[in-house]
Design a protein around this motif. Structure first.
Motif, PDB file in Angstrom:
ATOM      1  N   ASN A 103       0.884  -1.130   0.185  1.00 13.58           N
ATOM      2  CA  ASN A 103      -0.259   0.078  -0.185  1.00 13.58           C
ATOM      3  C   ASN A 103       0.270   1.344   0.345  1.00 13.58           C
ATOM      4  O   ASN A 103       0.555   1.985   1.041  1.00 13.58           O
ATOM      5  CB  ASN A 103      -1.313   0.179   0.967  1.00 13.58           C
ATOM      6  N   SER A 104       1.836   1.207  -0.718  1.00  9.90           N
ATOM      7  CA  SER A 104       3.050   2.385  -0.398  1.00  9.90           C
ATOM      8  C   SER A 104       2.335   2.859  -2.187  1.00  9.90           C
ATOM      9  O   SER A 104       3.590   4.628  -2.474  1.00  9.90           O
ATOM     10  CB  SER A 104       4.331   2.171  -0.450  1.00  9.90           C
ATOM     11  N   ILE A 105       2.132   2.444  -3.407  1.00  7.65           N
ATOM     12  CA  ILE A 105       2.751   3.247  -4.697  1.00  7.65           C
ATOM     13  C   ILE A 105       1.211   3.575  -5.866  1.00  7.65           C
ATOM     14  O   ILE A 105       0.364   2.712  -4.838  1.00  7.65           O
ATOM     15  CB  ILE A 105       3.186   1.993  -5.098  1.00  7.65           C
ATOM     16  N   ASP A 106       1.114   4.555  -5.527  1.00  8.45           N
ATOM     17  CA  ASP A 106      -0.280   5.985  -6.534  1.00  8.45           C
ATOM     18  C   ASP A 106      -0.452   5.044  -7.721  1.00  8.45           C
ATOM     19  O   ASP A 106      -1.715   4.885  -8.130  1.00  8.45           O
ATOM     20  CB  ASP A 106       0.092   7.068  -6.334  1.00  8.45           C
ATOM     21  N   ALA A 107       0.951   5.118  -8.556  1.00 11.08           N
ATOM     22  CA  ALA A 107       0.002   3.903  -9.606  1.00 11.08           C
ATOM     23  C   ALA A 107       1.092   3.445 -10.363  1.00 11.08           C
ATOM     24  O   ALA A 107       2.598   3.464  -9.547  1.00 11.08           O
ATOM     25  CB  ALA A 107      -0.009   5.189 -10.613  1.00 11.08           C
ATOM     26  N   VAL A 108       1.175   1.919 -11.025  1.00 14.40           N
ATOM     27  CA  VAL A 108       1.155   1.324 -11.701  1.00 14.40           C
ATOM     28  C   VAL A 108       2.013   0.683 -12.688  1.00 14.40           C
ATOM     29  O   VAL A 108       0.528   0.717 -13.605  1.00 14.40           O
ATOM     30  CB  VAL A 108       1.950  -0.168 -10.976  1.00 14.40           C
ATOM     31  N   PHE A 109       3.228   1.445 -13.499  1.00 16.94           N
ATOM     32  CA  PHE A 109       2.898   1.066 -14.961  1.00 16.94           C
ATOM     33  C   PHE A 109       3.758   0.232 -15.608  1.00 16.94           C
ATOM     34  O   PHE A 109       4.926  -0.634 -14.544  1.00 16.94           O
ATOM     35  CB  PHE A 109       3.344   2.420 -15.816  1.00 16.94           C
ATOM     36  N   VAL A 110       3.612  -1.075 -16.618  1.00 15.01           N
ATOM     37  CA  VAL A 110       4.868  -2.035 -17.530  1.00 15.01           C
ATOM     38  C   VAL A 110       3.856  -1.825 -18.801  1.00 15.01           C
ATOM     39  O   VAL A 110       2.631  -1.859 -19.215  1.00 15.01           O
ATOM     40  CB  VAL A 110       3.853  -3.184 -16.556  1.00 15.01           C
ATOM     41  N   ALA A 111       4.760  -0.765 -19.598  1.00 12.93           N
ATOM     42  CA  ALA A 111       4.850  -1.362 -20.892  1.00 12.93           C
ATOM     43  C   ALA A 111       5.631  -1.874 -21.441  1.00 12.93           C
ATOM     44  O   ALA A 111       6.867  -2.094 -21.785  1.00 12.93           O
ATOM     45  CB  ALA A 111       5.215   0.138 -21.299  1.00 12.93           C
ATOM     46  N   PHE A 112       4.835  -3.126 -22.505  1.00  9.48           N
ATOM     47  CA  PHE A 112       5.190  -3.799 -23.389  1.00  9.48           C
ATOM     48  C   PHE A 112       6.796  -5.139 -22.381  1.00  9.48           C
ATOM     49  O   PHE A 112       8.229  -5.287 -22.111  1.00  9.48           O
ATOM     50  CB  PHE A 112       6.493  -3.586 -24.243  1.00  9.48           C
TER      51      PHE A 112
END
Length: 222
Positions: A103-112
């Motif tokens: 519960n520490s991250i506002d948004a996670v990205f993963v591209a390809f």
């Protein structure tokens, strides 16, 4: 594989997509970093050479960004690209075992990167764990369900021309045939959405870009 292509990774991506890959990444970040989202801490998994983080800093300059990748050489070139940018941290790590607090991250990205995870469900569970409530997950990925009218041309280019050019530029140790096989064996967009929802995410939204070559998916942790 990714260590072998790290030095020329960005150049080859731009060449093989006629710079459309930059448009795709911008669309992903803009989908998250809009006026309705006030996130401050962002995580980019399978960060590669830091392309997504560079765009995040453009749209959300006051944010803290963490990039995680399993390839040491990719992170080496990411550091070069992002050198001098404040509040950017690069970590060598596995997307299925994130070295991040709950519960520490506002948004996670993963591209390809999601199709390269040995177990996509483990990655999604880890992502859900580290996200705050109302945190968002943004995914950009090649999917095999290309627009039928475009499929013949795309298949010829993707199966024959792309691996030839990629291997020619990156060298004998590159394996761009892997890219072709990993996409063709990957799940369709409808299947990916179901798996994301089964993990616990809500408000799963998806759209296809450029004749369905790429799928953009956004989900929320409630």
């Amino acid at each position: 594989i990714f260590d072998n292509v790290a030095k020329k990774y960005d150049f080859i991506n731009h060449l093989l997509t006629a710079y459309i890959d930059t448009f795709w990444r911008n669309q992903l970040v803009k989908e998250i970093c809009n006026s309705n989202f006030n996130g401050e801490i962002f995580l980019d998994v399978a960060s590669g050479t830091g392309a997504i983080i560079k765009i995040i800093k453009k749209y959300c300059p006051s944010s803290v960004s963490i990039g995680i990748d399993i390839s040491e050489k990719m992170l080496f070139y990411a550091k070069r690209k992002l050198d001098g940018k404040e509040d950017v941290f690069l970590v060598m790590g596995d997307g299925e075992f994130l070295p991040i607090k709950d519960n520490s991250i506002d948004a996670v990205f993963v591209a390809f990167g999601i199709r390269n995870m040995p177990n996509m469900k483990n990655f999604l569970k880890e992502t859900y764990r580290v996200l705050k409530n109302n945190g968002k997950l943004g995914i950009l990925e090649f999917t095999p369900d290309v627009n039928p009218l475009f499929n013949l041309v795309f298949s010829l280019y993707f199966r024959k021309i792309l691996p030839f050019i990629g291997n020619k530029i990156a060298g004998k140790n590159a394996n761009y045939q892997y890219l072709v096989e990993s996409v063709e064996n990957f799940k369709k967009l409808s299947e990916i959405k179901k798996i994301i929802e089964a993990t616990g995410f809500s408000d799963v939204y998806a759209r296809k870009l450029t004749f369905g070559i790429v799928s953009l998916i956004v989900a929320k942790k409630i």
